[in-house]
Design a protein around this motif. Structure first.
Motif, PDB file in Angstrom:
ATOM      1  N   TYR A  71       0.830  -1.197   0.000  1.00 10.56           N
ATOM      2  CA  TYR A  71       0.000   0.000   0.000  1.00 10.56           C
ATOM      3  C   TYR A  71       0.867   1.251   0.000  1.00 10.56           C
ATOM      4  CZ  TYR A  71       0.774  -0.703   5.034  1.00 10.56           C
ATOM      5  OH  TYR A  71       1.339  -0.940   6.260  1.00 10.56           O
ATOM      6  N   GLU A  72       0.240   2.323  -0.472  1.00 12.43           N
ATOM      7  CA  GLU A  72       0.934   3.608  -0.555  1.00 12.43           C
ATOM      8  C   GLU A  72       0.689   4.405   0.720  1.00 12.43           C
ATOM      9  OE1 GLU A  72       0.918   7.706  -3.256  1.00 12.43           O
ATOM     10  OE2 GLU A  72      -0.233   5.924  -3.899  1.00 12.43           O
ATOM     11  N   VAL A  73       1.703   5.159   1.151  1.00 11.72           N
ATOM     12  CA  VAL A  73       1.546   6.033   2.309  1.00 11.72           C
ATOM     13  C   VAL A  73       1.924   7.456   1.897  1.00 11.72           C
ATOM     14  CG1 VAL A  73       1.956   4.243   4.045  1.00 11.72           C
ATOM     15  CG2 VAL A  73       3.883   5.540   3.144  1.00 11.72           C
ATOM     16  N   SER A  74       1.344   8.418   2.589  1.00 12.00           N
ATOM     17  CA  SER A  74       1.614   9.826   2.298  1.00 12.00           C
ATOM     18  C   SER A  74       3.000  10.201   2.821  1.00 12.00           C
ATOM     19  CB  SER A  74       0.559  10.700   2.968  1.00 12.00           C
ATOM     20  OG  SER A  74       0.730  10.681   4.383  1.00 12.00           O
ATOM     21  N   PRO A  75       3.525  11.390   2.442  1.00 17.94           N
ATOM     22  CA  PRO A  75       4.828  11.834   2.968  1.00 17.94           C
ATOM     23  C   PRO A  75       4.851  11.932   4.487  1.00 17.94           C
ATOM     24  CG  PRO A  75       4.222  13.153   1.059  1.00 17.94           C
ATOM     25  CD  PRO A  75       3.024  12.312   1.398  1.00 17.94           C
ATOM     26  N   GLU A  76       3.659  12.044   5.109  1.00 17.88           N
ATOM     27  CA  GLU A  76       3.576  12.096   6.577  1.00 17.88           C
ATOM     28  C   GLU A  76       3.432  10.712   7.195  1.00 17.88           C
ATOM     29  OE1 GLU A  76       2.789  15.577   4.552  1.00 17.88           O
ATOM     30  OE2 GLU A  76       1.370  13.880   4.575  1.00 17.88           O
ATOM     31  N   GLY A  77       3.381   9.698   6.338  1.00 17.96           N
ATOM     32  CA  GLY A  77       3.293   8.332   6.843  1.00 17.96           C
ATOM     33  C   GLY A  77       1.886   7.807   6.992  1.00 17.96           C
ATOM     34  N   LYS A  78       0.879   8.536   6.493  1.00 17.51           N
ATOM     35  CA  LYS A  78      -0.497   8.087   6.591  1.00 17.51           C
ATOM     36  C   LYS A  78      -0.818   7.116   5.455  1.00 17.51           C
ATOM     37  CE  LYS A  78      -1.553  10.759  10.073  1.00 17.51           C
ATOM     38  NZ  LYS A  78      -1.849  10.187  11.402  1.00 17.51           N
ATOM     39  N   PRO A  79      -1.350   5.922   5.778  1.00 18.33           N
ATOM     40  CA  PRO A  79      -1.734   4.985   4.717  1.00 18.33           C
ATOM     41  C   PRO A  79      -2.774   5.614   3.786  1.00 18.33           C
ATOM     42  CG  PRO A  79      -1.703   3.907   6.860  1.00 18.33           C
ATOM     43  CD  PRO A  79      -1.561   5.372   7.128  1.00 18.33           C
ATOM     44  N   VAL A  80      -2.582   5.438   2.490  1.00 19.48           N
ATOM     45  CA  VAL A  80      -3.462   6.072   1.510  1.00 19.48           C
ATOM     46  C   VAL A  80      -4.375   5.046   0.838  1.00 19.48           C
ATOM     47  CG1 VAL A  80      -3.561   7.439  -0.611  1.00 19.48           C
ATOM     48  CG2 VAL A  80      -1.793   7.912   1.106  1.00 19.48           C
ATOM     49  N   LYS A  81      -3.778   4.100   0.132  1.00 13.21           N
ATOM     50  CA  LYS A  81      -4.591   3.111  -0.584  1.00 13.21           C
ATOM     51  C   LYS A  81      -3.812   1.814  -0.772  1.00 13.21           C
ATOM     52  CE  LYS A  81      -3.248   4.632  -5.221  1.00 13.21           C
ATOM     53  NZ  LYS A  81      -3.726   5.066  -6.551  1.00 13.21           N
ATOM     54  N   PHE A  82      -4.580   0.749  -0.939  1.00 14.53           N
ATOM     55  CA  PHE A  82      -3.977  -0.550  -1.200  1.00 14.53           C
ATOM     56  C   PHE A  82      -3.630  -0.676  -2.672  1.00 14.53           C
ATOM     57  CE2 PHE A  82      -6.581  -1.575   2.592  1.00 14.53           C
ATOM     58  CZ  PHE A  82      -5.557  -1.999   3.415  1.00 14.53           C
ATOM     59  N   MET A  83      -2.529  -1.342  -2.923  1.00 20.27           N
ATOM     60  CA  MET A  83      -2.106  -1.569  -4.295  1.00 20.27           C
ATOM     61  C   MET A  83      -2.179  -3.046  -4.666  1.00 20.27           C
ATOM     62  SD  MET A  83       1.175   1.012  -4.309  1.00 20.27           S
ATOM     63  CE  MET A  83       1.500   0.803  -6.056  1.00 20.27           C
ATOM     64  N   GLU A  84      -1.903  -3.924  -3.683  1.00 18.85           N
ATOM     65  CA  GLU A  84      -1.939  -5.360  -3.955  1.00 18.85           C
ATOM     66  C   GLU A  84      -1.998  -6.122  -2.637  1.00 18.85           C
ATOM     67  OE1 GLU A  84      -2.980  -8.016  -5.521  1.00 18.85           O
ATOM     68  OE2 GLU A  84      -2.098  -7.055  -7.305  1.00 18.85           O
ATOM     69  N   ALA A  85      -2.492  -7.343  -2.712  1.00 18.00           N
ATOM     70  CA  ALA A  85      -2.540  -8.226  -1.535  1.00 18.00           C
ATOM     71  C   ALA A  85      -2.667  -9.656  -2.014  1.00 18.00           C
ATOM     72  CB  ALA A  85      -3.716  -7.868  -0.628  1.00 18.00           C
TER      73      ALA A  85
ATOM     74  N   HIS B   1     -10.408 -10.483  -3.004  1.00 14.67           N
ATOM     75  CA  HIS B   1      -9.301  -9.709  -3.540  1.00 14.67           C
ATOM     76  C   HIS B   1      -9.802  -8.419  -4.204  1.00 14.67           C
ATOM     77  CE1 HIS B   1      -6.066  -8.795  -6.531  1.00 14.67           C
ATOM     78  NE2 HIS B   1      -5.302  -9.013  -5.460  1.00 14.67           N
ATOM     79  N   GLU B   2     -10.904  -8.512  -4.946  1.00 15.70           N
ATOM     80  CA  GLU B   2     -11.449  -7.331  -5.623  1.00 15.70           C
ATOM     81  C   GLU B   2     -11.944  -6.309  -4.599  1.00 15.70           C
ATOM     82  OE1 GLU B   2     -12.191 -10.435  -6.376  1.00 15.70           O
ATOM     83  OE2 GLU B   2     -11.083 -10.593  -8.279  1.00 15.70           O
ATOM     84  N   GLU B   3     -12.646  -6.785  -3.567  1.00 14.50           N
ATOM     85  CA  GLU B   3     -13.146  -5.881  -2.527  1.00 14.50           C
ATOM     86  C   GLU B   3     -11.991  -5.220  -1.787  1.00 14.50           C
ATOM     87  OE1 GLU B   3     -17.278  -8.217  -1.294  1.00 14.50           O
ATOM     88  OE2 GLU B   3     -15.371  -8.696  -0.305  1.00 14.50           O
ATOM     89  N   PHE B   4     -10.974  -5.987  -1.545  1.00 11.82           N
ATOM     90  CA  PHE B   4      -9.829  -5.482  -0.794  1.00 11.82           C
ATOM     91  C   PHE B   4      -9.171  -4.309  -1.503  1.00 11.82           C
ATOM     92  CE2 PHE B   4      -5.454  -5.500   0.726  1.00 11.82           C
ATOM     93  CZ  PHE B   4      -5.617  -5.679   2.091  1.00 11.82           C
ATOM     94  N   LEU B   5      -8.976  -4.437  -2.805  1.00  7.80           N
ATOM     95  CA  LEU B   5      -8.295  -3.385  -3.556  1.00  7.80           C
ATOM     96  C   LEU B   5      -9.145  -2.126  -3.706  1.00  7.80           C
ATOM     97  CD1 LEU B   5      -6.456  -5.401  -6.354  1.00  7.80           C
ATOM     98  CD2 LEU B   5      -5.603  -4.625  -4.133  1.00  7.80           C
ATOM     99  N   ASP B   6     -10.460  -2.245  -3.479  1.00  6.70           N
ATOM    100  CA  ASP B   6     -11.331  -1.073  -3.532  1.00  6.70           C
ATOM    101  C   ASP B   6     -11.333  -0.299  -2.216  1.00  6.70           C
ATOM    102  OD1 ASP B   6     -12.104  -1.390  -6.140  1.00  6.70           O
ATOM    103  OD2 ASP B   6     -13.840  -2.641  -5.639  1.00  6.70           O
ATOM    104  N   LEU B   7     -10.742  -0.887  -1.176  1.00  3.89           N
ATOM    105  CA  LEU B   7     -10.724  -0.245   0.132  1.00  3.89           C
ATOM    106  C   LEU B   7      -9.583   0.759   0.223  1.00  3.89           C
ATOM    107  CD1 LEU B   7     -11.151  -3.419   2.393  1.00  3.89           C
ATOM    108  CD2 LEU B   7     -12.916  -1.724   1.917  1.00  3.89           C
ATOM    109  N   VAL B   8      -9.721   1.681   1.138  1.00  6.70           N
ATOM    110  CA  VAL B   8      -8.582   2.492   1.565  1.00  6.70           C
ATOM    111  C   VAL B   8      -8.188   1.971   2.933  1.00  6.70           C
ATOM    112  CG1 VAL B   8      -9.171   4.550   0.252  1.00  6.70           C
ATOM    113  CG2 VAL B   8     -10.118   4.258   2.529  1.00  6.70           C
ATOM    114  N   THR B   9      -6.945   2.182   3.307  1.00  2.04           N
ATOM    115  CA  THR B   9      -6.437   1.557   4.539  1.00  2.04           C
ATOM    116  C   THR B   9      -7.192   1.985   5.788  1.00  2.04           C
ATOM    117  OG1 THR B   9      -4.755   3.284   4.585  1.00  2.04           O
ATOM    118  CG2 THR B   9      -4.112   1.171   3.675  1.00  2.04           C
ATOM    119  N   VAL B  10      -7.748   3.198   5.775  1.00  2.00           N
ATOM    120  CA  VAL B  10      -8.481   3.639   6.971  1.00  2.00           C
ATOM    121  C   VAL B  10      -9.779   2.861   7.148  1.00  2.00           C
ATOM    122  CG1 VAL B  10      -7.499   5.958   7.007  1.00  2.00           C
ATOM    123  CG2 VAL B  10      -9.555   5.510   5.648  1.00  2.00           C
TER     124      VAL B  10
END
Length: 206
Positions: free
Chosen positions: A21-35, A47-56
């Motif tokens: 998953y990607e994180v912001s420059p401040e370290g906040k999780p942004v979105k999932f990329m793969e799992a 798997h499809e549902e997971f990738l549509d989620l954001v980490t929060v």
């Protein structure tokens, strides 16, 4: 086989749960990329549902990057932590979390690996219990050896006291002195019983 297919085949055949998953420059999780499939089972999504989620959206220990952890991760690029994961059945499972931070096209990407360490924790607990039992056995053996030594040292003078008190009682003509000698003999017999008990205790830990 295409590289993407090979990549998914590799991920899904790993025993550990993996998410990228990607994180912001401040370290906040942004979105999932793969799992991989293992991670999806952990979280409870396809798997499809997971990738549509954001980490929060996901309440999972492996994605909770606080400020302190982020500063350490940014410094070292790798971190390892342990925590308890609550399953859907409300069962606490000890997990080991590996965080890897790398750059991709100027973005901060975290590669997280989750490992169930229940068996390892059980083995460690069994090892601690065994060491505790061995330590206790060693201490009891030391106590037994000390007790045996004390019993031996006490027994020698007691044997003399018993023998001399019997001889004095046979020779004594004074009734008052005879009672005193009998009392000495009786108390010595009591002490001898205590010594025998100590010997029995010591033998049980030889």
């Amino acid at each position: 086989m295409e590289k993407e297919e090979l990549f998914h085949l590799f991920l899904d055949n790993m025993l550990d749960a993996v998410a990228v998953y990607e994180v912001s420059p401040e370290g906040k999780p942004v979105k999932f990329m793969e799992a991989n499939e293992q991670m999806c089972r952990y979280i409870g999504y396809t798997h499809e549902e997971f990738l549509d989620l954001v980490t929060v959206d996901v309440n999972f220990e492996g994605f909770n990057i606080n400020q302190t952890l982020w500063l350490e991760l940014r410094e070292s690029r790798y971190l390892l932590s342990e925590c308890l994961h609550k399953t859907k059945d409300n069962i606490s499972v000890p997990i080991e979390i590996h965080y890897h931070l790398f750059q991709l096209e100027g973005r901060n990407i975290v590669f997280t690996t989750i490992r169930d360490i229940s068996e390892r924790k059980k083995a460690e607990e069994n090892q601690r219990r065994l060491e505790k039992d061995l330590n206790l056995s060693s201490r009891l053996a030391s106590v037994g050896a000390l007790t045996a030594g004390v019993a031996h040292e006490i027994n020698s003078p007691l044997t003399s006291i018993l023998g001399f008190s019997e001889r004095l009682a046979r020779k004594c003509t004074s009734e008052e002195q005879h009672r005193d000698i009998e009392r000495i003999h009786t108390e010595a017999l009591r002490a001898a019983k205590v010594v025998n008990n100590l010997r029995t205790f010591a033998r049980s830990y030889e």
